[in-house]
Design a protein around this motif. Structure first.
Motif, mmCIF file in Angstrom:
data_model
loop_
_atom_site.group_PDB
_atom_site.id
_atom_site.type_symbol
_atom_site.label_atom_id
_atom_site.label_comp_id
_atom_site.label_asym_id
_atom_site.label_seq_id
_atom_site.Cartn_x
_atom_site.Cartn_y
_atom_site.Cartn_z
ATOM 1 N N GLU A 58 0.808 -1.220 0.000
ATOM 2 C CA GLU A 58 0.000 0.000 0.000
ATOM 3 C C GLU A 58 0.842 1.272 0.000
ATOM 4 N N GLY A 59 1.997 1.249 0.623
ATOM 5 C CA GLY A 59 2.796 2.476 0.659
ATOM 6 C C GLY A 59 3.578 2.718 -0.617
ATOM 7 N N GLY A 60 3.338 1.905 -1.664
ATOM 8 C CA GLY A 60 4.092 2.070 -2.902
ATOM 9 C C GLY A 60 5.467 1.432 -2.828
ATOM 10 N N GLU A 61 5.643 0.434 -1.907
ATOM 11 C CA GLU A 61 6.925 -0.264 -1.809
ATOM 12 C C GLU A 61 6.862 -1.561 -2.615
ATOM 13 N N VAL A 62 8.054 -2.010 -3.102
ATOM 14 C CA VAL A 62 8.089 -3.218 -3.925
ATOM 15 C C VAL A 62 8.944 -4.283 -3.216
ATOM 16 N N TYR A 63 8.415 -5.524 -3.175
ATOM 17 C CA TYR A 63 9.134 -6.662 -2.585
ATOM 18 C C TYR A 63 9.319 -7.729 -3.651
ATOM 19 N N SER A 64 10.476 -8.449 -3.622
ATOM 20 C CA SER A 64 10.682 -9.576 -4.527
ATOM 21 C C SER A 64 10.800 -10.848 -3.709
ATOM 22 N N PHE A 65 10.412 -12.020 -4.313
ATOM 23 C CA PHE A 65 10.644 -13.306 -3.652
ATOM 24 C C PHE A 65 10.867 -14.363 -4.723
ATOM 25 N N GLY A 66 11.343 -15.537 -4.326
ATOM 26 C CA GLY A 66 11.613 -16.609 -5.288
ATOM 27 C C GLY A 66 13.069 -16.597 -5.711
ATOM 28 N N LYS A 67 13.355 -17.200 -6.886
ATOM 29 C CA LYS A 67 14.735 -17.271 -7.366
ATOM 30 C C LYS A 67 15.071 -15.977 -8.086
ATOM 31 N N PRO A 69 18.207 -14.711 -9.669
ATOM 32 C CA PRO A 69 19.613 -14.932 -10.032
ATOM 33 C C PRO A 69 20.360 -13.641 -10.322
ATOM 34 N N TRP A 70 19.666 -12.557 -10.628
ATOM 35 C CA TRP A 70 20.383 -11.312 -10.946
ATOM 36 C C TRP A 70 20.898 -10.606 -9.700
ATOM 37 N N ARG A 71 20.419 -11.043 -8.544
ATOM 38 C CA ARG A 71 20.910 -10.445 -7.303
ATOM 39 C C ARG A 71 22.303 -10.964 -6.987
ATOM 40 N N THR A 72 23.106 -10.151 -6.287
ATOM 41 C CA THR A 72 24.503 -10.540 -6.065
ATOM 42 C C THR A 72 24.665 -11.514 -4.906
ATOM 43 N N GLY A 73 24.039 -11.202 -3.766
ATOM 44 C CA GLY A 73 24.261 -12.035 -2.581
ATOM 45 C C GLY A 73 23.702 -13.442 -2.755
ATOM 46 N N PRO A 74 24.387 -14.484 -2.221
ATOM 47 C CA PRO A 74 23.901 -15.857 -2.384
ATOM 48 C C PRO A 74 22.572 -16.073 -1.656
ATOM 49 N N GLU A 75 22.433 -15.437 -0.461
ATOM 50 C CA GLU A 75 21.176 -15.667 0.278
ATOM 51 C C GLU A 75 20.024 -14.918 -0.395
ATOM 52 N N GLU A 76 20.375 -13.922 -1.229
ATOM 53 C CA GLU A 76 19.297 -13.138 -1.847
ATOM 54 C C GLU A 76 18.828 -13.777 -3.145
ATOM 55 N N SER A 77 19.733 -14.563 -3.787
ATOM 56 C CA SER A 77 19.347 -15.055 -5.104
ATOM 57 C C SER A 77 18.245 -16.105 -4.999
ATOM 58 N N CYS A 78 17.969 -16.599 -3.804
ATOM 59 C CA CYS A 78 16.806 -17.494 -3.663
ATOM 60 C C CYS A 78 16.088 -17.120 -2.374
ATOM 61 N N ALA A 79 15.123 -16.229 -2.472
ATOM 62 C CA ALA A 79 14.485 -15.687 -1.271
ATOM 63 C C ALA A 79 13.133 -16.337 -1.039
ATOM 64 N N ASN A 80 12.987 -16.977 0.126
ATOM 65 C CA ASN A 80 11.692 -17.581 0.411
ATOM 66 C C ASN A 80 10.702 -16.557 0.944
ATOM 67 N N SER A 81 11.229 -15.581 1.669
ATOM 68 C CA SER A 81 10.317 -14.515 2.109
ATOM 69 C C SER A 81 10.682 -13.235 1.369
#
Length: 1645
Positions: A58-67, A69-81
C-alpha cells in the motif's frame, strides 16, 4: 482505504486486506499458504515470473521473492520470504510487472524502472546480461520537439520483451523478437520505440505472453464509407476473384497476403520481397513465411475489407458460442451499371445459406434459429458481393440454376470440418477451402486459412447483428437467382427504417466515465501455437486485429506462455493458442481462433506458462477459483500427468476468504485475499456479482427476445414500430451502461476498493437518467397498447419460447398471458434500482454515521430508492391510462391517444358539469397531463394545460362549488357536485398545469421526493398556442409570455397566411416595440415593419419597408402614416427614385414637406394636401432654375417668381409647370424689363405682348432696381416642420406648444431615457461608454432655487449640450430630426444660392422654437434679450482695446450677460448644420470671392516690407526683428511671411470654428496679437487709432489667405447676436468686413 481516513472500518479491517496466498501450479488438490515475512502489510498488486514474484504494497513499496539470479548475494538469489527493493524506496510505485526472468515497475510520475535478466535487451539497458538493481529508463517521443519524456501507465513483460502503455494510450516496446511490433530486424531494441501501427488509436490494456503480445483497443467511431481498394496494396493481387466452372460460379475473397500484415508503402523495403503468387492448377504458392501455402485451384487470392457499416450477418447462437458468416461491405466495381442492374439484397445470399444449411440432416435446430435472425441488412448499400454474384450469374446464365446441390455440398463440408466438436458454422476469421479435392492434414489446413487484414470493421453493430462476426469467407454461391422465395422478397421490401434506428445508442458520456465495451483485440508476435488467434500459425511483425472478437465486448486480456485469454463483459472467456495441457478450458479444435472456454460467470482471469486460472461468481457471492491445465495425480505412488477436460473448481480457495486478484506464473500461482470485515467486502462482491448477472440477463433479452421481435413482419403502424424502436434503443443503451458498470466493478474489486470511487456513487446521474429514459419509452409503448399489438404477430415466436420468456421475466405463475409476460419482461430492469439502494445502504453501515462516506452512500441510496418509487408510479399511471383507453369510445381514442399522454382524472362519475349547460347535453371532462378535454356526444375539444388558468369562483357569486377555467379563447365555469370534488379537481388541474409548465414530471433527481410541487401555477408564464376561432387571430400560432389567458410580454405571433409579429404584447394586443412581416404574394417578398405599437396598431415611431422597395421611416397612428416621416422610393438606379420628408395625415402627405424627384432633378419645398402639392412652395432644379409661388394639384398655378441661372427674372401668372400664362414682368440681367402678357413654356420660346423698358438709359446708376427680395411667396419658416416640433411637445406630454405640466414633462423625459437604456442593455454594443455616461448624467435635472445666476445659465447650457448628444432624449431626437430635414432640404439639388436666405431664416426659426421648449422646461430662464447680472467680482475694469477708459460695456444698458437663443442654442445646432449652410454661402458669394482671391494671390507675392509700405503702415509699427522657429532675426528686405506671423496664424482659425460667437472671438484674439506685437517693438504704452490699425489688420488679413472670407463674413453678419453689433466685437467685425471689401477694390499699382 486511504490511511488518513479515520473511518471505523479502517481500524479493524485494514489488516485484513490484500493477504497473499501461494501454491504450486500443476495440481487441482492444493493447499494455499500465506506468504511469510510481510508483517501485515496490505498488498495491492502482485506479479509472477517463471520462478520469482513481485509484490506492491500500500505504501508504494516493492518486494521480490523466489529465485532472483540477478541479485549478487547468495542468500538473496533465492528468497523464500519477500525482500524489499531498496532502490525504489520513496518513489511511490503504482504498478509492477514481471516477465519470465525480468521485472518492471512504474512510479506515480510515470517513470519506468527495469531490472532482472537483460540478455535480450528486455530491461532497455545496453550490453549488460543482468541488471541487479531497478534502473530508471528514459522513454522520449522523438516526434515532439523539444523531446518530451513519455509518462507511462501500465507495463507488461514477456520472456524477451517489454511493452509499456503511455498516458496518451500509445504502446512503447523494447527487447527482442517480432513480438515488439516494431518495423525492424535488428535486435535487441535497447531504446524504447513507439509501436507506430497502433498510433492514434486508444489502447486500453496490454498483455505479454512468452513470445507474443496482445492489446485491447477501443473501436473507432463510425466513419463515412470509403471506397475499397481493388487490389491488395502489398502484393498487388486482385482482392475479389470469380472462377467460372462448368456447373457453377465461385466467387472468392479469401486473399491471403503473404506478408501477413499491412505495412505502409514506404516501409515495404524492410521486408522480404513478395514473390508474385501464381494460381495455376497444381502450382504451389510461396509466401514470405517458411511454410508453403497450398491453394486449391478454384481459389483466387483476395483480401476483403469490411466496411464500417457492419455488413449483413447471420448469427447462429446455440448457447456454446456465437458464430456468423458475414458478407463484405460495399466493394466498388469497375462497371457501376452492372451493379445497378442486378442489385439484389443481401437477403438472397442469406436465403441460399439458410437453405443449404438446413439441408444438413444432423442440425435440426439450425433452421428456426437462423430464420429468426436472418434480417434485412443496414439499408445503406446493397452488398457488393451480391452485385458481383448477380453480374456473373447473368454471364453464366442458366447454368447457375442447376448447381444447387453442388453448393449445398461444399457448404456442408465447411460445416462438417469445423462442426466436429460443437456443430458450429465456421467462426474463424477465415474459412478453409473445401474443394472437391478433399482436405489435407490439419496443419496444412491451418496454414491455408486466410489471415484477414485490411480496413477493420468498426461499426456500431446493429442490435440484431450484434453477436455476429466479421468473417471473410470463400463460398460457392449457387442458384442465387432461382431460389429466392417470395417470403424473402417480402422481407427485402419491408420498411427500411427499422434496421437503421436500432443501432444501440452508446452514450459518449458513459464511455468517457466508464470502461468502454466497444473494443477490439489486436495481437502480434510468434504464432507457432496459434496464440495470435488469426486462424493460422504464422508470425506477425505488426499488430493485427483478431476479427472474430469484434463485437464481443472484451474487457480484459491475459497472455500465458503460448496461449491467450479474453474476458468479455458477459463474463465469458474466449481462449486460443496452445492447448497441450488443456489450459484453454475446452477441447475444441482448431485452437488457432478464439473459442469459448467451458467456464461461466468469470470476472477475472490469469494465464500461466501452461495453465489458466478463472475467478468466477458463485451463488453465495464469494468468488470461486477454477483451474485449467496439467493435472498431476498420485496413484499407487506413480505420478501421472493428465489434462483437465474442463476447468476444475479449486475448493480450498473459498475457505481462505474473498479473493480479489488471481496471478499465474510458471511454477506457482498466487491470490490476493480480503477478509470480510463488517460485511463491507461481501457487499461489494454482491453488488458486482449481481450487476454482472443482470447484464448477462439483459443481453439475453436483447438477443433472444428483442431482436427476433424486431425482425417480425406486420408489427402494426409505423407509429408503433417507431415506439418499439425507441424502446429497443433505450433498452440497449441501458444494457450497455450496465455492461460497462459490471466491467468497472470487476476492475474496482481488483483495486483499492474505496467506497467513494464507486461508479454508482460518482456518476449516479448517468444511471438515474438511463433508467428514467428507458422508463419513459417503455411506458409510452405500454400506453399505446404496444404489448397487445406485439402479442398478435409474435404469437408463434412467443409460444415456442414460453419457458425462456418466463425464466427471463421472472414470472412464476402458470397460465400467465403472453401480454403479461412481455410486460413483466420489459419492466423487469427497474427492480434493479431497489438492489442498488439496498446494497448502498449495506455499505453505508460499515462506516461511522458522522463520516462523509456514510452520508454520501446514504444520500445516494435514497436517490435510487426514490427513483424506483417514482418509476413504479409512472408505470401505474401508464397502466391506468391504458385501462382508460380500453374503455373509451373508439372514435375519439385515435385522435386523443398519444404516447406521452397520461390520464390524471375524468368526470364519468358526473362529479363535474358545465354551468348553464342545456338539460340534455352531455359534458364529460377528462384531465390529461398535457390537456383538459371537454367531450360531448360526438365532438370533443382539447384545451392545452400550458395555456389554461383555473381559479375557484368566489363564494359571493352564489356558486359555491364553481371552478372558473380561462383559456385564450374560452371562459367557462365548471360546477362540481361536492366541495370535496371541487377541491380534488382544483388541486389536480393546478398540479397538472404546473407540471406541464415545468416541462418534465420527472422528480428532481438528486433532491428528496417529487411531491414538493407548487400548489399554484404561475399566472404569468411562457407557452405556445394556436388560435382556432378568434376572428383576428384564427389559425395564428403564438409563442411567448401570457398573463391570465392573454398574450402579455414578449412573444412571437405567426398567422397562417405568413404574417408574423415578434415583440411585446399587452393584454392580448401588440403593444410596445415589435417587428412585423406581411408577405406580398405578387412580389414574393415581405412588407416589414419595425417600430412601436399601441393596442394592436402601429403607433409611434417605426420603419416600414414595403415589398415594392419603398421605405417609410417616421410616425404612425392607427396603422397609418401620421406625423413626421420620410419616404424613400426606389433605389438610385431604379426607374423613379424619389424622396419625401415632411408631414403626413392619415397615410397622406399633408402640411409642409420636401420632395426630391431624383430622376427629373427637381426639389419641391412647400405645402401639400392629400398627397398633392397645394399652396405656396419653392422649386429648384439641377439646371439652376428657381421658382417660388403658388401650386395647385401638383402644378405651378397662380402668381409666382421664376429666376434662371443668369439672373433673368419673371414675375407673374403661371398656368402649368414652367408654363407662363397671363400678366407679368420679365427682367433681364442688365436691368432691362418687359411688362405685358406672356404665354409659353420657359426655355422653348415665349409669346409676349408688352412694353420694353430700358431704365439704365435715362436713370441714374444708383436708381437701378435693387436685387429682388426672395422668399415672400415661399412657406414662412415658422410654418415649416411643425409636425417635428409637435411630436417633441407631445413626447413631453403637452397637447400644444407651451401648454402642459412641467413636472410631467420631466417625468416623461426620465421614462424615455430609462426605457431606451433598458432596450439597449440587451445589446450593449449599441451604446458606447461615453454614451452611457451621457445618459447617466442626464438623469440629474438642473435645479433652480433663488435668483437666476450665470452659473445656473451655464448648467442649463451644459445640460442642453448633453441632451442634444443622445437621440434617446426628446430634445436630442428633435435636434437629430431637424438636422436630417435641413440636410435633406439643402443638399444636392437644394444647394442653390437662391436658397441661402431661406436657409438662414429656417435656422433662426429653429432657434426661436427650440428656445420656447427650453424655457418651458426651465421656466426661470429669462426671455430673449434680457440680461443676467455679472457676479460682483467680474466687473472690475477691463482695459478697453481702443480707448483708455475702462470698459463698462457702455453698449448694454447695465452690465451683465444677455440671454439669447443664438447664444444658448447655436453652439448645439450650428456645428451639425454647418456643411450645407456654408455651401450655400460659398455659392452665393462665388463671384466676389473670386475677385478677392485673385487680389490676395497677387499681393502675397511681395515681401513683408514691400507689402507693409504698399499698404501704408506707419514705419514705427514695422517689426524690426522676427522670431523664426525660435531664433530672433532682423527683418531684411527679403523677409517673407514672417511679420505679424502669430496674428496671421490666429486669424486663420476662423475657418475651423462654427458659431458666429466663436468666429468673433478669433477676430478679437487676432487684434490682441497685433497689439502685442506692436507694443513689443514700441516698448511704450500706446493707444490705437483706427487709421493706424486698419493697414496693419489689412496686412494680416492678406497674409492669412482665407479662401472663403466672404462667406465667413456674411455668415457672421447673418447669425451674430444682434446686441453685439455695437460692442467691441462688433467694431472689430466691421473692420474685418471693411478689409474684405477693400481687398476686392484694391487698385494694384
Amino acid at each position: 482505504m486511504d490511511s488518513q481516513e479515520g473511518s471505523s472500518e479502517e481500524a479493524e479491517g485494514a489488516k485484513e486486506r490484500g493477504l497473499v496466498y501461494v501454491w504450486k501450479a500443476g495440481s487441482c488438490s492444493i493447499t494455499p499458504e500465506r506468504l511469510p515475512g510481510l508483517n501485515g502489510k496490505t498488498v495491492l498488486q502482485a506479479a509472477l515470473g517463471i520462478n520469482h514474484g513481485l509484490l506492491l504494497t500500500e505504501g508504494g513499496e516493492v518486494y521480490s521473492f523466489g529465485k532472483l539470479p540477478w541479485r549478487t548475494g547468495p542468500e538473496e538469489s533465492c528468497a523464500n520470504s519477500p525482500i524489499l527493493e531498496n532502490t525504489l524506496l520513496g518513489q511511490h510505485v503504482i504498478t509492477v510487472a514481471a516477465g519470465s526472468f525480468h521485472n518492471g515497475a512504474v512510479t506515480e510520475g510515470g517513470v519506468v524502472y527495469m531490472w532482472g535478466n537483460n540478455s535480450a535487451g528486455q530491461c532497455a539497458v545496453a550490453n549488460q546480461p543482468y541488471v541487479p538493481e531497478p534502473q530508471p529508463i528514459s522513454i522520449s517521443d522523438s516526434e515532439t520537439s523539444p523531446l518530451l519524456s513519455v509518462r507511462i501507465l501500465q507495463l507488461a513483460c514477456g520472456e524477451e520483451h517489454t511493452l509499456a502503455l503511455s498516458l496518451s494510450r500509445e504502446i512503447w516496446a523494447w527487447g527482442s523478437g517480432c513480438q515488439l511490433g516494431l518495423i525492424t530486424t535488428t535486435f535487441p531494441v535497447i531504446k524504447p520505440q513507439k509501436v507506430e501501427h497502433l498510433a492514434g488509436r486508444v489502447v486500453l490494456q496490454i498483455a505479454c505472453g512468452a513470445y507474443h503480445s496482445l492489446a485491447l483497443v477501443q473501436c473507432l467511431p463510425v466513419q463515412e464509407m470509403k471506397p475499397i481498394p481493388e487490389r491488395c496494396n502489398h502484393c498487388s493481387q486482385l482482392l475479389i476473384t470469380m472462377t467460372d466452372k462448368e456447373d457453377h460460379v465461385i466467387i472468392s475473397d479469401s486473399h491471403c497476403c503473404p506478408l501477413g500484415v499491412a505495412l505502409a508503402d514506404t516501409q515495404t523495403e524492410n521486408l522480404l520481397s513478395c514473390p508474385s503468387l501464381e494460381t495455376l492448377e497444381g502450382r504451389s504458392v510461396t509466401g514470405s513465411q517458411s511454410e508453403d501455402c497450398q491453394k486449391s485451384t478454384v481459389e483466387e487470392h483476395m483480401l476483403v475489407t469490411l466496411e464500417p457499416d457492419g455488413a449483413s450477418m447471420l448469427s447462429n447462437n446455440d448457447g456454446q458460442e456465437d458464430s456468423g458468416i458475414s458478407s463484405p461491405g460495399n466493394i466498388l466495381f469497375p462497371d457501376k451499371k452492372e451493379v445497378k442492374e442486378y442489385g439484389l439484397s443481401d437477403n438472397s445470399l442469406n436465403e441460399s445459406l439458410e437453405k443449404s444449411i438446413s439441408t444438413e440432416p444432423d442440425q435440426p435446430s439450425q433452421e428456426e434459429q437462423l430464420s429468426a435472425c436472418v434480417s434485412g441488412p443496414p439499408s445503406t448499400s446493397t452488398s457488393a458481393l451480391n452485385s458481383l454474384v448477380a453480374s456473373c450469374a447473368s454471364a453464366v446464365g442458366v447454368r447457375v440454376a442447376a448447381t444447387y446441390e453442388a453448393g449445398a455440398l461444399s457448404l456442408k463440408k465447411v460445416m462438417n470440418f469445423y462442426g466436429t466438436s460443437s456443430s458450429e458454422v465456421g467462426s474463424q476469421s477465415g474459412s478453409g477451402s473445401p474443394g472437391p479435392e478433399g482436405l489435407k492434414d490439419s496443419r496444412e489446413e491451418q496454414v491455408r486459412l486466410e489471415s484477414m487484414q485490411g480496413k477493420k470493421s468498426s461499426s456500431l453493430v446493429d442490435i440484431r447483428e450484434e453477436e455476429s462476426e466479421g468473417v471473410s469467407r470463400r463460398l460457392s454461391l449457387p442458384g442465387l437467382l432461382s431460389q429466392v422465395s417470395p417470403r424473402l422478397l417480402r422481407k427485402v421490401g419491408r420498411a427500411k427504417m427499422r434496421t437503421v434506428a436500432l443501432t444501440p445508442t452508446y452514450s459518449g458520456e458513459a464511455d468517457a466515465l466508464l470502461p468502454s465495451l466497444r473494443t477490439e483485440v489486436w495481437s502480434w508476435g510468434k504464432g507457432k501455437e496459434g496464440q495470435l488467434g488469426h486462424g493460422d500459425v504464422l508470425p506477425r511483425l505488426q499488430p493485427l486485429c483478431v476479427k472474430s472478437l469484434d463485437g464481443k465486448e472484451v474487457i480484459q486480456l491475459s497472455a500465458g506462455g503460448h496461449h491467450s485469454l479474453a474476458l468479455t463483459a458477459k463474463s465469458q472467456v474466449y481462449s486460443w493458442g496452445s492447448n497441450t495441457s488443456g489450459q484453454l478450458g475446452h477441447l475444441n479444435s482448431p485452437t488457432t481462433v478464439p473459442r469459448l472456454a467451458k467456464v461461466f460467470g468469470v470476472w477475472s482471469t490469469a494465464a500461466g506458462s501452461d495453465y489458466s486460472l478463472f475467478l468466477t461468481d458463485k451463488e453465495d457471492f464469494q468468488p470461486g477459483l477454477y483451474y485449467s491445465g496439467e493435472e498431476t495425480t498420485t496413484e499407487n505412488n506413480l505420478y501421472e500427468n493428465n489434462c483437465t477436460k474442463s476447468p476444475v473448481l479449486l475448493l480450498p480457495c473459498s475457505k481462505i476468504g474473498y479473493i480479489s486478484n488471481v496471478i499465474a506464473g510458471g511454477e506457482s500461482c498466487l491470490v490476493l485475499v480480503d477478509k470480510n470485515v463488517m460485511g463491507y467486502i461481501a457487499s461489494l462482491h454482491e453488488l458486482a456479482s449481481t450487476e454482472r448477472r443482470f447484464y448477462f440477463k439483459l443481453s439475453e433479452i436483447k438477443s433472444q427476445v428483442l431482436r427476433p421481435l424486431l425482425g417480425l413482419d406486420n408489427l402494426g403502424s409505423a407509429n408503433t414500430i417507431q415506439l418499439l424502436q425507441e424502446m429497443a434503443s433505450r433498452f440497449s443503451k441501458l444494457c450497455y451502461l450496465i455492461g460497462q458498470h459490471g466491467a468497472s466493478l470487476s476492475s474496482f474489486l481488483r483495486g483499492v476498493k474505496e467506497a467513494r470511487s464507486l461508479a454508482i456513487l460518482k456518476h449516479s446521474s448517468l444511471f438515474l437518467d438511463s433508467y428514467t429514459e428507458y422508463c419513459t419509452s417503455v411506458t409510452n409503448f405500454l400506453v399505446m397498447g404496444g404489448f397487445m399489438l406485439l402479442a398478435k404477430p409474435a404469437i408463434d415466436f412467443l409460444s415456442k419460447n414460453q419457458e425462456l420468456l418466463q425464466k427471463l421475466s421472472e414470472v412464476n405463475e402458470e397460465n400467465t398471458q403472453l401480454v403479461e409476460v412481455l410486460n413483466a419482461l420489459f419492466f423487469m430492469p427497474f427492480g434493479r434500482l431497489h438492489n442498488y439502494a439496498r446494497t448502498l445502504l449495506k455499505l453505508a453501515t460499515c462506516f461511522e454515521v458522522a463520516s462523509p462516506e456514510y452520508q454520501k452512500l446514504q444520500d445516494c441510496s435514497s436517490c435510487y430508492e426514490s427513483l424506483a418509487v417514482h418509476l413504479s408510479r409512472k408505470r401505474k399511471e401508464a397502466e391506468y391510462t391504458l385501462g382508460f383507453w380500453k374503455t373509451f369510445p373508439g372514435k375519439m381514442t385515435d385522435s386523443l391517444r398519444k404516447p406521452e399522454r397520461r390520464l390524471i382524472c375524468e368526470s364519468s362519475n358526473r362529479g363535474l358539469s358545465l354551468q348553464h349547460a342545456g338539460r340534455f347535453s352531455v359534458n364529460w371532462f377528462i384531465l390529461f397531463n398535457d390537456a383538459l378535454v371537454h367531450a360531448q356526444f360526438s365532438t370533443h375539444h382539447i384545451f392545452p394545460l400550458s395555456t389554461l388558468w383555473v381559479e375557484a369562483v368566489s363564494e359571493e357569486a352564489g356558486n359555491v362549488n364553481g371552478l372558473k377555467i380561462t383559456t385564450p379563447e374560452e371562459h367557462f365555469v365548471l360546477i362540481s357536485s361536492t366541495p370535496q370534488e371541487k377541491t380534488k379537481w382544483l388541486r389536480a388541474i393546478s398540479q397538472a398545469v404546473d407540471q406541464a409548465l415545468r416541462g418534465t414530471s420527472d422528480l428532481l433527481l438528486h433532491g428528496a421526493g417529487g411531491n414538493i410541487s407548487r400548489q399554484e401555477p404561475p399566472i404569468s408564464r411562457s407557452a405556445k398556442y394556436t388560435f382556432y376561432k378568434d376572428t383576428r387571430l384564427k389559425d395564428a400560432m403564438y409563442n411567448g409570455r401570457w398573463l391570465s389567458g392573454k398574450p402579455h410580454g414578449r412573444g412571437i405571433l405567426k398567422w397562417a397566411d405568413g404574417r408574423m409579429y415578434s415583440g411585446t404584447f399587452r393584454t392580448g394586443l401588440e403593444d410596445g416595440y415589435g417587428e412585423y412581416r406581411v408577405p406580398n404574394k405578387a412580389l414574393n417578398k415581405d412588407d416589414h415593419y419595425v417600430g412601436y405599437w399601441k393596442e394592436g396598431k402601429m403607433c409611434g415611431h417605426g420603419v416600414y419597408s414595403y415589398a415594392t422597395g419603398e421605405v417609410y421611416e417616421g410616425c404612425f397612428q392607427n396603422n397609418m402614416r401620421h406625423g413626421h416621416g420620410l419616404l424613400r422610393s426606389g433605389k438610385l438606379t431604379s426607374s423613379s427614385p424619389s424622396m419625401f420628408i415632411g408631414q403626413w395625415t392619415m397615410d397622406k402627405k399633408n402640411g409642409y414637406g420636401v420632395f426630391d424627384d431624383i430622376t427629373r432633378g427637381e426639389k419641391y419645398m412647400g405645402m401639400w394636401q392629400d398627397d398633392l402639392c397645394q399652396g405656396n412652395g419653392v422649386v429648384v432644379t439641377q439646371f439652376g432654375l428657381y421658382y417660388e409661388g403658388a401650386f395647385s394639384t401638383n402644378k405651378m398655378m397662380g402668381t409666382g417668381i421664376l429666376l434662371s441661372e443668369d439672373d433673368t427674372v419673371y414675375e407673374g401668372e403661371f398656368a402649368d409647370n414652367w408654363t407662363l400664362s397671363g400678366k407679368g414682368t420679365l427682367t433681364l440681367p442688365n436691368g432691362d424689363y418687359i411688362e405685358g402678357l406672356f404665354s409659353g413654356e420657359w426655355g422653348s420660346g415665349i409669346k409676349i405682348t408688352g412694353t420694353y423698358f430700358k431704365p439704365s438709359l435715362y436713370e441714374n446708376e444708383k436708381d437701378k432696381p435693387k436685387a429682388r427680395k426672395l422668399g415672400t411667396l415661399a412657406v414662412s419658416p415658422d410654418e415649416k416642420w411643425k409636425a417635428v416640433f409637435e411630436e417633441c411637445w407631445s413626447q413631453l406630454g403637452c397637447d400644444s406648444p407651451g401648454q402642459g405640466d412641467r413636472w410631467k414633462a420631466w417625468d416623461n423625459i426620465a421614462v424615455a431615457l430609462t426605457t431606451n437604456r433598458r432596450q439597449h442593455k440587451d445589446s450593449p454594443e449599441l451604446l458606447s461608454r461615453s454614451h452611457t455616461q451621457t445618459l447617466e448624467s442626464l438623469e440629474f435635472i438642473p435645479q433652480h432655487i433663488g435668483a437666476f445666476t450665470l452659473e445656473k445659465y451655464e448648467n442649463i447650457k451644459k445640460y442642453l449640450i448633453k441632451a442634444c448628444d443622445t437621440p434617446l432624449h426628446p430634445l436630442g431626437k428633435l435636434v437629430e430630426t431637424l438636422v436630417a430635414v435641413y440636410r435633406m432640404t439643402y443638399v444636392g439639388v437644394g444647394a442653390n444660392r437662391r436658397l441661402l436666405q431661406e436657409a438662414v431664416r429656417e435656422i433662426k426659426s429653429y432657434l426661436k422654437r427650440i428656445f420656447q421648449l427650453v424655457r418651458f422646461l426651465f421656466p426661470d430662464l429669462p426671455e430673449e434679450g434680457s440680461t443676467i447680472p455679472f457676479p460682483v467680482t467680474a466687473t472690475k475694469g477691463k482695459r478697453s482695446f481702443c480707448s483708455g477708459k475702462s470698459d463698462s460695456r457702455s453698449e448694454s444698458p447695465e452690465p451683465g450677460y444677455v440671454v439669447t437663443s443664438f447664444g444658448l442654442l447655436l453652439p448645439v445646432l450650428l456645428p451639425r448644420l454647418y456643411p450645407p449652410l456654408f455651401m450655400l454661402y460659398a455659392l452665393d458669394n462665388e463671384r466676389e470671392e473670386d475677385i478677392y482671391w485673385e487680389c490676395v494671390l497677387r499681393l502675397n507675392k511681395q515681401t513683408d516690407t514691400a507689402l507693409l509700405s504698399f499698404l501704408g503702415v506707419q514705419a514705427k509699427f514695422w517689426p524690426e526683428t522676427v522670431s523664426i522657429l525660435g531664433d530672433i532675426r532682423k527683418v531684411s528686405p527679403n523677409t517673407k511671411d514672417a511679420c505679424f506671423a502669430s496674428a496671421v496664424e490666429c486669424l486663420q482659425q476662423i475657418s475651423t470654428t462654427f458659431t458666429p460667437a466663436d468666429k468673433l472671438k478669433v477676430i478679437q484674439q487676432t487684434f490682441e496679437e497685433i497689439s502685442q506685437n506692436v507694443l513689443e517693438s514700441l516698448q511704450e504704452d500706446f493707444l490705437w487709432s483706427m487709421d493706424d490699425l486698419f493697414p496693419v489688420f489689412l496686412y494680416v488679413v492678406l497674409r492669412a489667405r482665407i479662401r472663403n472670407l466672404g462667406s465667413e463674413v456674411h455668415l457672421i453678419e447673418d447669425l451674430m447676436d444682434p446686441y453685439l453689433q455695437h460692442g467691441e466685437q462688433g467694431i472689430m467685425f466691421t473692420t474685418l468686413k471693411a478689409c474684405y471689401y477693400q481687398i476686392q477694390h484694391e487698385k494694384l499699382t
